[in-house]
Design an enzyme around this catalytic site. Sequence first.
Site, mmCIF file in Angstrom:
data_model
loop_
_atom_site.group_PDB
_atom_site.id
_atom_site.type_symbol
_atom_site.label_atom_id
_atom_site.label_comp_id
_atom_site.label_asym_id
_atom_site.label_seq_id
_atom_site.Cartn_x
_atom_site.Cartn_y
_atom_site.Cartn_z
ATOM 1 N NE ARG A 16 -1.284 2.584 2.582
ATOM 2 C CZ ARG A 16 -0.658 3.700 2.956
ATOM 3 N NH1 ARG A 16 -0.486 4.716 2.106
ATOM 4 N NH2 ARG A 16 -0.176 3.816 4.185
ATOM 5 C CG ASP A 17 3.411 4.350 2.736
ATOM 6 O OD1 ASP A 17 3.927 5.046 1.845
ATOM 7 O OD2 ASP A 17 3.141 4.805 3.861
ATOM 8 C CG HIS A 20 2.772 6.600 -2.151
ATOM 9 N ND1 HIS A 20 1.853 7.380 -2.810
ATOM 10 C CD2 HIS A 20 2.210 6.304 -0.941
ATOM 11 C CE1 HIS A 20 0.785 7.553 -2.046
ATOM 12 N NE2 HIS A 20 0.978 6.905 -0.911
ATOM 13 C CB SER A 170 2.101 11.635 6.612
ATOM 14 O OG SER A 170 0.994 11.137 7.301
ATOM 15 C CG HIS A 201 6.781 7.908 5.956
ATOM 16 N ND1 HIS A 201 6.926 7.435 4.677
ATOM 17 C CD2 HIS A 201 5.480 7.740 6.267
ATOM 18 C CE1 HIS A 201 5.763 7.004 4.219
ATOM 19 N NE2 HIS A 201 4.861 7.184 5.171
ATOM 20 C CE1 TYR A 290 -0.001 12.224 3.680
ATOM 21 C CE2 TYR A 290 -0.186 12.330 1.283
ATOM 22 C CZ TYR A 290 -0.554 11.766 2.497
ATOM 23 O OH TYR A 290 -1.484 10.762 2.522
#
EC number: 4.1.3.39
Length: 342
Positions: A16-17, A20, A170, A201, A290
């Site tokens: 999912r992440d 990106h 984030s 992160h 972000y």
Amino acid sequence: MTDQTNKIYLSDVTLRDGMHAIRHQYSLDSAVAIARALDDAGVDSIEVAHGDGLSGSSFNYGFGAHTDLQWIEAVAGTVKRAQVATLLLPGIGTVHDLRAAYDAGARIVRIATHCTEADISKQHIAYARELGMDTVGFLMMSHMTSPDALAQQAKLMESYGAQCVYVVDSGGALGMRDVAARFDALKAVLDPATQTGMHAHHNLSLGVANSIVALEHGCDRIDASLTGMGAGAGNAPLEVFVAAVDRLGLHHGCDVKQLIDAAEDIVRPLQERPVRVDRETLALGYAGVYSSFLRHTEAAAAKYGLSAFDIMVELGRRRMVGGQEDMIVDVALDMLKAREAA
């Protein structure tokens, strides 16, 4: 610290992440291979969706190689032990999308809002509970509000039915003391039965350290991804985090070597842009931007002949948040006009 007799709940976000990092282009075969490796290695849950959650595939965020439901069905049909999770951002995904994800095999949902906008999650959290899903509140950009204010937002999510609430860094901008303060604040107001989670992160290279600090302050669930595959400099690298907590004597229930092999043999070769701390990803953490803005900002910088670092610093100065990807071009054009006028 979390009781050493209690197992750390490990939530993998590679699918999912990690979307990106490759512009949401995982093939179904890659998703299945990653999910199988994670399941065999012993993680508790595997989050699957477009990087921006259910129905995130769009002009604004980037179109996915497959639909959310195709990815979820493929993973759900592969795993034998881990539960399938997904992510929903109110305003992007709907309760209808959530029902479809449930029917496809998702049993956990994280309802994500900006850290000061928990009130928009009420409908989605309530519906997830109606479906019988493990329902998680996900407070993004948690560095942008105070620990006490964040705790009140977490309390709102709890009142709607969230069984766990996450501190979500984030921007990769939180320091270790910041993490400690936020978990202390959450634990002071939440019911003891409500769990907490940490989504780190790695933009300041603190993803693993911050996750361990979270555990020291009562955190129950940890997000991580193979090789840190995720937005910006990535998430806490799962294989590194598990190796670190293993050395601390904490119970994680995973096979460290299997995670390392999966990271190096399956995931790292998929990276078209290295997931690492570099000039651009460090700018995200430094400016508190972000993390999923990275690829969009690099594209704008290349198009207009600007510095991606400078654009990110300006985005941070303007306190842009998730969902404002369209403003990246506006900021770039403003900077271009200023340069031409100088």
